[in-house]
Design a protein around this motif. Sequence first.
Motif, PDB file in Angstrom:
ATOM      1  N   UNK A 182       0.846  -1.181   0.000  1.00 16.35           N
ATOM      2  CA  UNK A 182       0.000   0.000   0.000  1.00 16.35           C
ATOM      3  C   UNK A 182       0.886   1.237   0.000  1.00 16.35           C
ATOM      4  N   UNK A 183       0.470   2.263  -0.727  1.00 16.30           N
ATOM      5  CA  UNK A 183       1.276   3.478  -0.840  1.00 16.30           C
ATOM      6  C   UNK A 183       1.561   4.110   0.524  1.00 16.30           C
ATOM      7  N   UNK A 184       0.668   3.908   1.484  1.00 15.93           N
ATOM      8  CA  UNK A 184       0.869   4.483   2.814  1.00 15.93           C
ATOM      9  C   UNK A 184       2.060   3.875   3.527  1.00 15.93           C
ATOM     10  N   UNK A 185       2.485   2.673   3.117  1.00 21.07           N
ATOM     11  CA  UNK A 185       3.634   2.021   3.748  1.00 21.07           C
ATOM     12  C   UNK A 185       4.885   2.085   2.883  1.00 21.07           C
ATOM     13  N   UNK A 186       4.728   2.130   1.566  1.00 24.63           N
ATOM     14  CA  UNK A 186       5.886   2.205   0.674  1.00 24.63           C
ATOM     15  C   UNK A 186       6.137   3.677   0.364  1.00 24.63           C
ATOM     16  N   UNK A 187       6.833   4.330   1.255  1.00 23.00           N
ATOM     17  CA  UNK A 187       7.092   5.771   1.113  1.00 23.00           C
ATOM     18  C   UNK A 187       8.280   6.142   1.977  1.00 23.00           C
ATOM     19  N   UNK A 188       8.881   7.297   1.670  1.00 19.93           N
ATOM     20  CA  UNK A 188       9.892   7.860   2.544  1.00 19.93           C
ATOM     21  C   UNK A 188       9.200   8.508   3.743  1.00 19.93           C
ATOM     22  N   UNK A 189       9.884   8.510   4.878  1.00 19.97           N
ATOM     23  CA  UNK A 189       9.239   8.912   6.125  1.00 19.97           C
ATOM     24  C   UNK A 189       8.734  10.347   6.110  1.00 19.97           C
ATOM     25  N   UNK A 190       9.424  11.233   5.401  1.00 19.39           N
ATOM     26  CA  UNK A 190       9.064  12.651   5.409  1.00 19.39           C
ATOM     27  C   UNK A 190       8.591  13.140   4.051  1.00 19.39           C
ATOM     28  N   UNK A 191       8.073  12.225   3.233  1.00 18.87           N
ATOM     29  CA  UNK A 191       7.634  12.623   1.890  1.00 18.87           C
ATOM     30  C   UNK A 191       6.430  11.768   1.486  1.00 18.87           C
ATOM     31  N   UNK A 200      -0.058   2.387  -6.593  1.00 24.10           N
ATOM     32  CA  UNK A 200       0.324   3.142  -7.792  1.00 24.10           C
ATOM     33  C   UNK A 200       0.954   2.274  -8.883  1.00 24.10           C
ATOM     34  N   UNK A 201       0.791   2.730 -10.131  1.00 24.76           N
ATOM     35  CA  UNK A 201       1.447   2.107 -11.275  1.00 24.76           C
ATOM     36  C   UNK A 201       2.944   2.386 -11.217  1.00 24.76           C
ATOM     37  N   UNK A 202       3.701   1.604 -12.010  1.00 26.65           N
ATOM     38  CA  UNK A 202       5.165   1.767 -12.003  1.00 26.65           C
ATOM     39  C   UNK A 202       5.581   3.174 -12.413  1.00 26.65           C
ATOM     40  N   UNK A 203       4.882   3.793 -13.363  1.00 24.22           N
ATOM     41  CA  UNK A 203       5.251   5.143 -13.779  1.00 24.22           C
ATOM     42  C   UNK A 203       4.956   6.164 -12.688  1.00 24.22           C
ATOM     43  N   UNK A 204       3.930   5.904 -11.868  1.00 19.30           N
ATOM     44  CA  UNK A 204       3.650   6.788 -10.743  1.00 19.30           C
ATOM     45  C   UNK A 204       4.731   6.664  -9.672  1.00 19.30           C
ATOM     46  N   UNK A 205       5.262   5.443  -9.493  1.00 15.16           N
ATOM     47  CA  UNK A 205       6.361   5.260  -8.542  1.00 15.16           C
ATOM     48  C   UNK A 205       7.588   6.042  -9.006  1.00 15.16           C
ATOM     49  N   UNK A 206       7.898   5.973 -10.299  1.00 18.18           N
ATOM     50  CA  UNK A 206       9.031   6.733 -10.835  1.00 18.18           C
ATOM     51  C   UNK A 206       8.824   8.225 -10.614  1.00 18.18           C
ATOM     52  N   UNK A 207       7.601   8.707 -10.851  1.00 19.93           N
ATOM     53  CA  UNK A 207       7.302  10.131 -10.638  1.00 19.93           C
ATOM     54  C   UNK A 207       7.493  10.508  -9.165  1.00 19.93           C
ATOM     55  N   UNK A 208       7.078   9.615  -8.255  1.00 21.33           N
ATOM     56  CA  UNK A 208       7.226   9.873  -6.818  1.00 21.33           C
ATOM     57  C   UNK A 208       8.706   9.976  -6.443  1.00 21.33           C
TER      58      UNK A 208
END
Length: 529
Positions: free
Chosen positions: A58-67, A77-85
């Motif tokens: 889930x995007x809520x867990x796969x993220x940097x702590x302050x972003x 998210x799709x792979x291209x959305x991950x790249x954008x993130x």
Amino acid sequence: MDMDHRAKRVAIVGAGTSGLAACKHLLARRFRPVVFEAGESVGGLWTRTLASTRLQSHAATYRYSDFPWPDSAGAYPRHDQVVDYLAAYARRFGVDGCVRFRSRVVAAEYVGDAPDRWERWAGNGEAFGDGSGAWRLTVRHRGESETEPETQEVHEFDFLILCIGMFSGVPNIPAAFPGPEAFRGRVLHSMELSDMAHADAAALVKGKRVAVVGSSKSAFEIANDCAEANGAGTPCTVVCRNPQWMMHRPAVWGGVSIGYLYMNRFAELMVPRLGAGAASRVLAALLAPLAWAISAATGAWYRREIPMREYGMEPGHGFARCVSSCLLSVLPDGFYDRVREGSVVFARSRSFGFRHDGLVLDGAEERVVPADVVIFATGFRGDKKLRDMFASTRVKDFIGASAPLYRECVHPRIPQMAVVGYAGGLNAIYACEMEAKWVARLLDGVFRLPSVRQMEESCAEWGRYYARRSGGGGEGQSPGPCLGAVNVWYNDELCRDMGCNPRRKKMKGQGLLAEWFLPYSIVDYADIQ
């Protein structure tokens, strides 16, 4: 250590999730690292995926702590959305200004005193030692167009951070007899398929009899794509030795997240915590029946919800084993619908060989999988990729030893170098960001490393743990150290080194119950910079 250490030259190899985190936290401590990235953009493996690839966590867990993610990203998210993130993270913290794209490090050589004589890492336990050692990197640069010639340069740095990951570079190809030379069709690894343009990858499998060798997430994703392209008329065959646990959702019993079962402090009491002494081992032994019951109940629920037994894909090991060996994956949406309709078929096999028209399973001529294309989704040799970075045979031998790295970041015998993002976890960013914070504080002189002997003893203890807890085997075997079942305890160790309170929830006033029973996530460590 005086303030001049921030003028030291630091190189980071790789601009994926771990390389971005390492650079960000060094910038926060006023270093100015140089990041060498072989590709043309940040994002690492996310820039080279199948068209259908989405985030498993889930995007809520796969993220940097302050972003946090933007609201538009959705839950998965799709792979291209991950790249954008990842690109947005790099811009937000100034990481993109440090990256040299199309720059591949082809060799790394340590220049300095022989480290096997030292009692403390780098001679004194500090990141830069006495300042006499350096890393000499040979870097090959590609031009922006194919007509521009490659150039090669040699640079020296005071510290080297490798962020090259485990899941790329050197494919793991299982032995087959006869080999691929007996086959008249196309044989490739999933890495090659992911590197293709999406249209070319789709054209490769369209209308073809495809056999996918493997039992991991990538094998199921490739099979799912082939099924969508060809349907039941030309089914895709998944050939595997040991099936792994594949979830349709990371929650059980109507919505209980598996984080409550495996990713909190209480769950980790059921695992002997490394370095915690005899009391931890006794407590884990007393709680062993409860650990078994949780694993059995969780596995039974997934068996009931997913027809793995019906199609001969029931794993031979318990659910807890897949957590502790980082072999837990999520099924593509509607995957078993494809199996029911006959678009995907399974073939269990201990061994296989090639013949002109497909694969022979277990050496039995009556067990033939007809194929035009064979795709190995059998993982990578992350250990070999890491060793191949080094020019020195001695360093290669050190890296090739069975014991893991100290704190999964530094080798006791290789000075002025750290590795970030090599140890596996149930969430890649969760593990690599904590390691990046630890490495940044080491370079900033916040703490010194213990003696070489103490680090080697710790490495050996963690190595024995990994050997006991890893499992599954075969093509899906975890390629390296896995923190899945001890992530909170591992972070505790890093926090103690860094001088931070490891009891993050209690420290923030959430109370004793929250500290012990709520799942930990990277957000709990957001204030550690």
